[in-house]
Design a protein around this motif. Sequence first.
Motif, mmCIF file in Angstrom:
data_model
loop_
_atom_site.group_PDB
_atom_site.id
_atom_site.type_symbol
_atom_site.label_atom_id
_atom_site.label_comp_id
_atom_site.label_asym_id
_atom_site.label_seq_id
_atom_site.Cartn_x
_atom_site.Cartn_y
_atom_site.Cartn_z
ATOM 1 N N ASN A 272 7.572 18.148 1.630
ATOM 2 C CA ASN A 272 6.092 18.584 1.228
ATOM 3 C C ASN A 272 5.122 17.721 1.908
ATOM 4 O O ASN A 272 3.935 17.891 1.814
ATOM 5 N N LYS A 273 5.601 16.658 2.716
ATOM 6 C CA LYS A 273 4.532 15.429 3.161
ATOM 7 C C LYS A 273 3.985 15.844 4.380
ATOM 8 O O LYS A 273 4.708 17.253 4.612
ATOM 9 N N GLN A 274 3.366 15.755 5.110
ATOM 10 C CA GLN A 274 2.187 15.764 6.476
ATOM 11 C C GLN A 274 4.067 16.536 7.525
ATOM 12 O O GLN A 274 3.412 17.132 8.485
ATOM 13 N N GLU B 58 1.319 -1.274 -0.039
ATOM 14 C CA GLU B 58 -0.052 -0.377 -0.025
ATOM 15 C C GLU B 58 0.752 1.165 0.024
ATOM 16 O O GLU B 58 1.841 1.623 1.164
ATOM 17 N N ASP B 59 0.871 1.644 -1.264
ATOM 18 C CA ASP B 59 1.609 3.208 -0.884
ATOM 19 C C ASP B 59 0.646 4.368 -0.606
ATOM 20 O O ASP B 59 -0.361 4.886 -1.305
ATOM 21 N N ALA B 60 0.912 4.267 0.783
ATOM 22 C CA ALA B 60 0.547 5.482 1.984
ATOM 23 C C ALA B 60 1.175 6.813 1.406
ATOM 24 O O ALA B 60 0.906 7.541 2.700
ATOM 25 N N CYS B 61 2.366 7.270 0.608
ATOM 26 C CA CYS B 61 2.435 8.398 0.647
ATOM 27 C C CYS B 61 2.032 9.838 1.126
ATOM 28 O O CYS B 61 2.910 10.259 1.601
ATOM 29 N N GLU B 62 1.458 10.046 1.121
ATOM 30 C CA GLU B 62 0.389 11.262 1.065
ATOM 31 C C GLU B 62 -0.625 11.396 1.761
ATOM 32 O O GLU B 62 -1.481 11.985 1.596
ATOM 33 N N ALA B 63 -0.528 9.927 2.352
ATOM 34 C CA ALA B 63 -1.941 9.771 3.287
ATOM 35 C C ALA B 63 -2.083 9.176 5.001
ATOM 36 O O ALA B 63 -2.550 8.775 5.881
ATOM 37 N N GLU C 282 14.500 13.892 4.031
ATOM 38 C CA GLU C 282 14.633 12.806 2.780
ATOM 39 C C GLU C 282 13.937 11.383 3.670
ATOM 40 O O GLU C 282 13.837 11.120 4.853
ATOM 41 N N GLY C 283 13.357 10.825 3.172
ATOM 42 C CA GLY C 283 13.499 9.272 3.773
ATOM 43 C C GLY C 283 12.259 8.911 3.865
ATOM 44 O O GLY C 283 11.016 9.569 3.405
ATOM 45 N N GLY C 284 11.803 7.713 4.235
ATOM 46 C CA GLY C 284 10.370 6.737 4.263
ATOM 47 C C GLY C 284 10.364 6.184 5.365
ATOM 48 O O GLY C 284 11.218 5.593 6.191
ATOM 49 N N PHE D 151 4.807 4.668 3.482
ATOM 50 C CA PHE D 151 5.261 5.906 3.457
ATOM 51 C C PHE D 151 6.128 6.403 3.406
ATOM 52 O O PHE D 151 7.237 6.099 3.192
ATOM 53 N N ALA D 152 6.268 8.302 3.073
ATOM 54 C CA ALA D 152 7.099 9.387 2.671
ATOM 55 C C ALA D 152 7.174 10.322 3.423
ATOM 56 O O ALA D 152 6.394 10.853 3.743
ATOM 57 N N PHE D 153 8.712 10.752 3.734
ATOM 58 C CA PHE D 153 8.860 12.263 4.292
ATOM 59 C C PHE D 153 9.726 12.909 4.010
ATOM 60 O O PHE D 153 9.952 14.150 4.463
HETATM 61 C C1 LIG Z 1 2.366 8.491 -3.370
HETATM 62 C C2 LIG Z 1 3.255 8.780 -3.591
HETATM 63 N N1 LIG Z 1 3.870 7.917 -3.362
HETATM 64 C C3 LIG Z 1 5.361 6.923 -3.101
HETATM 65 C C4 LIG Z 1 6.814 8.848 -3.105
HETATM 66 C C5 LIG Z 1 7.864 8.696 -3.022
HETATM 67 O O1 LIG Z 1 8.373 9.174 -2.046
HETATM 68 P P1 LIG Z 1 9.974 9.419 -1.620
HETATM 69 O O2 LIG Z 1 10.566 10.562 -2.636
HETATM 70 O O3 LIG Z 1 10.226 9.786 -0.281
HETATM 71 O O4 LIG Z 1 10.728 8.243 -2.370
HETATM 72 C C6 LIG Z 1 5.317 10.288 -2.811
HETATM 73 C C7 LIG Z 1 6.332 11.210 -2.900
HETATM 74 O O5 LIG Z 1 5.627 12.350 -3.319
HETATM 75 C C8 LIG Z 1 4.886 9.647 -3.209
HETATM 76 O O6 LIG Z 1 3.543 10.880 -2.716
#
Ligand SMILES: Cc1ncc(COP(=O)(O)O)c(C=O)c1O
Length: 231
Positions: A44-46, A15-20, A51-53, A39-41
């Motif tokens: 621009n994220k919450q 599950e790509d929850a990077c924006e959620a 960098e990193g996740g 998750f991504a940090f």
């Molecule tokens: C939905 C989604 N997936 C993946 C990523 C990638 O994250 P990262 O740049 O930390 O690798 C982002 C980052 O903007 C994202 O919004």
Amino acid sequence: PLRQLADHYDLHLIEDACEALGAEYKGRKAGMLGDCGVFAFYPNKQITTGEGGMIVTDDEEAAMLMMALRNQGRAPGDTWLQHTYLGYNYRMDEMSAALGAAQMTRIEELLTRREQVARWYMERLAEIPAVELPYVAPQTTRSSWFVFVIRLAPGIQREEIARKLEERGIPVRPYFLPIHLQPYLVERFGYRQGDYPITEDLGARGLALPFSGVMTEEQVEMVCRTLQSVL
Ligand SMILES: Cc1ncc(COP(=O)(O)O)c(C=O)c1O
């Protein structure tokens, strides 16, 4: 539906929850719906660690493997000079992690402020007919606001609107550009304009407005008033 599909075909669901971060689907937290949640940090994220996740999972075996892969292939228990797997250097340094951990202690406050800013935008923008508001699906029991993207009505020259807003001190961005029209994918797979008309239409009309948890109601009002006059 994706879970059912994955179970049926014996697939792992990532599950790509990077924006959620903090969002909920039918009352369940984003990131907990698949076998692994990502998750991504980025700034621009919450919340951000620069960098990193992060990956979350309750699959012990997958967790052990990922901990090894991020650490140059050292399996948990390996010494510094042992490499059980072929791996990578994907470690998050401790100073960055500390930054994220500190923000997590006030995550609720951070999310609530973003919700408030989104609500101000929603209320005010509803008065502007040429603006289509973000759609929140009924299954979404809590949104986590990452960006605030509106769509301009068909026929409006987005680039001109964006330029005029920028001239008046309001930075905006076209958002998102269709992935199949990225130069790499065009060259590699031969995609063309017209292949995905709905995506292209949405890509041509989306505009990200200034958005963050520190915006005041007056600032939101200023963005909306300026947008209204430029339109
Ligand atoms: C939905 C989604 N997936 C993946 C990523 C990638 O994250 P990262 O740049 O930390 O690798 C982002 C980052 O903007 C994202 O919004």
